[in-house]
Design an enzyme around this catalytic site. Sequence first.
Site, PDB file in Angstrom:
ATOM      1  NE  ARG A   1      43.702  64.530  44.404  1.00 41.79           N
ATOM      2  CZ  ARG A   1      43.099  64.164  45.548  1.00 41.79           C
ATOM      3  NH1 ARG A   1      42.995  62.878  45.879  1.00 41.79           N
ATOM      4  NH2 ARG A   1      42.594  65.092  46.351  1.00 41.79           N
TER       5      ARG A   1
ATOM      6  CB  THR B   1      38.148  59.558  46.894  1.00 41.90           C
ATOM      7  OG1 THR B   1      37.457  58.333  46.674  1.00 41.90           O
ATOM      8  CG2 THR B   1      39.574  59.474  46.392  1.00 41.90           C
TER       9      THR B   1
ATOM     10  CB  SER C   1      36.980  54.893  44.953  1.00 43.59           C
ATOM     11  OG  SER C   1      35.817  55.559  44.491  1.00 43.59           O
TER      12      SER C   1
ATOM     13  CB  THR D   1      -0.381  71.028  35.872  1.00 43.31           C
ATOM     14  OG1 THR D   1       0.174  71.410  37.135  1.00 43.31           O
ATOM     15  CG2 THR D   1       0.044  69.633  35.518  1.00 43.31           C
TER      16      THR D   1
ATOM     17  CB  CYS E   1      -0.917  65.496  44.891  1.00 41.80           C
ATOM     18  SG  CYS E   1      -0.228  66.866  45.801  1.00 41.80           S
TER      19      CYS E   1
HETATM   20  C1  3NM Z   1      40.439  63.947  43.173  1.00 44.50           C
HETATM   21  C2  3NM Z   1      39.094  64.530  43.324  1.00 44.50           C
HETATM   22  N1  3NM Z   1      38.816  65.809  42.987  1.00 44.50           N
HETATM   23  C3  3NM Z   1      37.552  66.112  43.169  1.00 44.50           C
HETATM   24  C4  3NM Z   1      36.981  67.462  42.904  1.00 44.50           C
HETATM   25  O1  3NM Z   1      35.776  67.619  43.142  1.00 44.50           O
HETATM   26  O2  3NM Z   1      37.738  68.322  42.421  1.00 44.50           O
HETATM   27  S1  3NM Z   1      36.654  64.830  43.808  1.00 44.50           S
HETATM   28  C5  3NM Z   1      38.009  63.828  43.808  1.00 44.50           C
HETATM   29  C6  3NM Z   1      37.972  62.415  44.281  1.00 44.50           C
HETATM   30  C7  3NM Z   1      37.126  61.567  43.359  1.00 44.50           C
HETATM   31  O3  3NM Z   1      37.233  60.236  43.823  1.00 44.50           O
HETATM   32  P1  3NM Z   1      36.129  59.128  43.507  1.00 44.50           P
HETATM   33  O4  3NM Z   1      36.152  58.887  42.019  1.00 44.50           O
HETATM   34  O5  3NM Z   1      36.609  57.935  44.264  1.00 44.50           O
HETATM   35  O6  3NM Z   1      34.806  59.646  43.983  1.00 44.50           O
HETATM   36  C1  IFP Z   2      41.095  67.623  42.295  1.00 43.87           C
HETATM   37  C2  IFP Z   2      41.003  67.188  41.040  1.00 43.87           C
HETATM   38  C3  IFP Z   2      39.888  67.515  40.215  1.00 43.87           C
HETATM   39  N1  IFP Z   2      39.828  67.073  38.954  1.00 43.87           N
HETATM   40  C4  IFP Z   2      40.806  66.307  38.463  1.00 43.87           C
HETATM   41  C5  IFP Z   2      40.645  65.845  37.043  1.00 43.87           C
HETATM   42  F1  IFP Z   2      39.523  65.172  36.927  1.00 43.87           F
HETATM   43  F2  IFP Z   2      41.654  65.064  36.711  1.00 43.87           F
HETATM   44  F3  IFP Z   2      40.576  66.901  36.231  1.00 43.87           F
HETATM   45  N2  IFP Z   2      41.867  65.945  39.163  1.00 43.87           N
HETATM   46  C6  IFP Z   2      42.042  66.344  40.443  1.00 43.87           C
HETATM   47  N3  IFP Z   2      43.026  66.005  41.125  1.00 43.87           N
END
Ligand code: 3NM
Ligand code: IFP
Length: 539
Positions: free
Chosen positions: A45, A145, A210, A415, A465
């Site tokens: 990607r 990300t 990441s 409760t 509480c």
């Molecule tokens: C590629 C991507 N898609 C997402 C979605 O929500 O569809 S979040 C995401 C990035 C995830 O990156 P990291 O693992 O570094 O948090």
């Molecule tokens: C935006 C995205 C959301 N989900 C996924 C995956 F986890 F691979 F399905 N990939 C992507 N690029």
Amino acid sequence: MVFAKKDVDYSLYLVTDSTMLPPGTTLCSQVEAGLKNGVTLVQIREKDTETKKFIEEALEVQKVCKKYNVPLIINDRIDVAMAIDADGVHVGQDDMPIPMVRKLLGPSKILGWSVGKPSEVETLAKWGPDMVDYVGVGTLFSTLTKKNPKKSPMGPQGAIAVLDALEDFKASWCRTVGIGGLHPDNIQRVICQCVASNGKRSLDGISLVSDIMAAPDACAATKRLRKLLDGIKYQFVDCKLNETFPTAASIQSVICQVSSNRPLVQHMTNKVHQNFGANVTLALGSSPIMSEIESEVSELARIPNSSLLLNTGSVAPIGTLKAAISAYNEVKRPITFDPVGYSATETRLCLNNTLLTCGQFACIKGNCSEILSLAKLNKDKMKGVDASSGKMDVNMLVRATQIVAFQYRTIAVCTGEVDCIVDGTFGGKYKLSSGTAGVTAEDLPCVIIEDGSIPIMGDITASGCSLGSTIASFIGGLDPTGNLFDAVVGAVLLYKSAGKLASTRCQGSGSFHVQLIDALYQLFHENKPEKWSASLRKF
Ligand SMILES: Cc1nc(C(=O)O)sc1CCOP(=O)(O)O
Ligand SMILES: C=C1C=NC(C(F)(F)F)=NC1=N
Ligand SMILES: [Mg+2]
């Protein structure tokens, strides 16, 4: 090479991003490190790469994937996928429509779709089994990300809604991976909690960028992730999670542990509760600390037998509350969560829902309306409300408490005139794909404590509480061999019995406050649960 779709292993799905590579690494070196240590699926990607370079990179990555016999998916770029004969494509909601992609790819390629809500599942189900093979369920947690994110974090609860929709719309062919902000500190919780309400499916895997792509040591990072995915037990507190039925003897043992361990109970709570909660905690042989200072939460969490009571009547900044949740989760010390006024206002709903996605709670305790709202069983859906008395039907209360326990993998306490306590921890057991093997919320063990109503309880401040203080003391005081369910049930049983005793001794609400502390002190130090007025029964 064509991968049979049923053989695709979605468990650890690496999505690449060459903009975050640490010095001395390359796109391929990070991918290979992942493949060597347990990555089972790769998606390239690269949003900002020119087509020529993208194809060169994709061909290089494809070569490495073939070496490890792992499928390669291309994100968004169907043209590139076809040009290099990749194993599949992943598209988002705003990319080329699925039926068109499928027409271009043909039936044997793997086709993935980003899904964030049940309505998108309904569409996918209508297209049928020849279209979408898997969905990326996200965005689970906030992440830097994904640039210009269109979706706000859904948390495990959002993923459960998508899994439920897949079951409701009978899209049994469709696999699932969670994505968004996934890291070693939340992966077990996600796999444990993200289970369809019918217990028939959990996520088939997790997908991340990441944690591996930005890792200076991608081998070690992948190994750590692999270990969490292949694990079977999520031990989020340092005590036993086995589902046994509490007895007077086991509760007596809990009290012995509490009085000898003298837990430190950190209260993050509303102003009115602070003083009374501290006195209740002291009456129970525990030591309270009313601290909402972010910089000291880690030190407090590391004190032996620490225990956090998080009562969202607290006015501490949300960042402080989040830091406390992470600090106690990190050292496997228990958190008791009291979502005061859960959905009374939009502000509280948002605050409570956000905190509920931030960590694992040993116990979630609330009154009827808080638990009903948490279970999304608000009153108008509730057949069980008796028109005349307005009393809640016990069956509905039990059902709501079971749903909360199931969805948050916690011990849920509701409760009121009748107290319901449900153990939703499943002993910490979790498993990719197969959910809870069909066990649903209504199968969960529930204990009822009925000792008649104590009306005067409602005439004093912080009575609810302070049950939180009692639970947090009991859980915090456990030995590693102590049982979490026994501690919570023991706390509620003691509190109810002390309330009853105090109500017979007081002359009004003023003396009730004092009598309640005396009764808690007396019953705790006597430690004869078999003599308490409140009694347990299995539901
Ligand atoms: C590629 C991507 N898609 C997402 C979605 O929500 O569809 S979040 C995401 C990035 C995830 O990156 P990291 O693992 O570094 O948090
Ligand atoms: C935006 C995205 C959301 N989900 C996924 C995956 F986890 F691979 F399905 N990939 C992507 N690029
Ligand atoms: Mg996209």
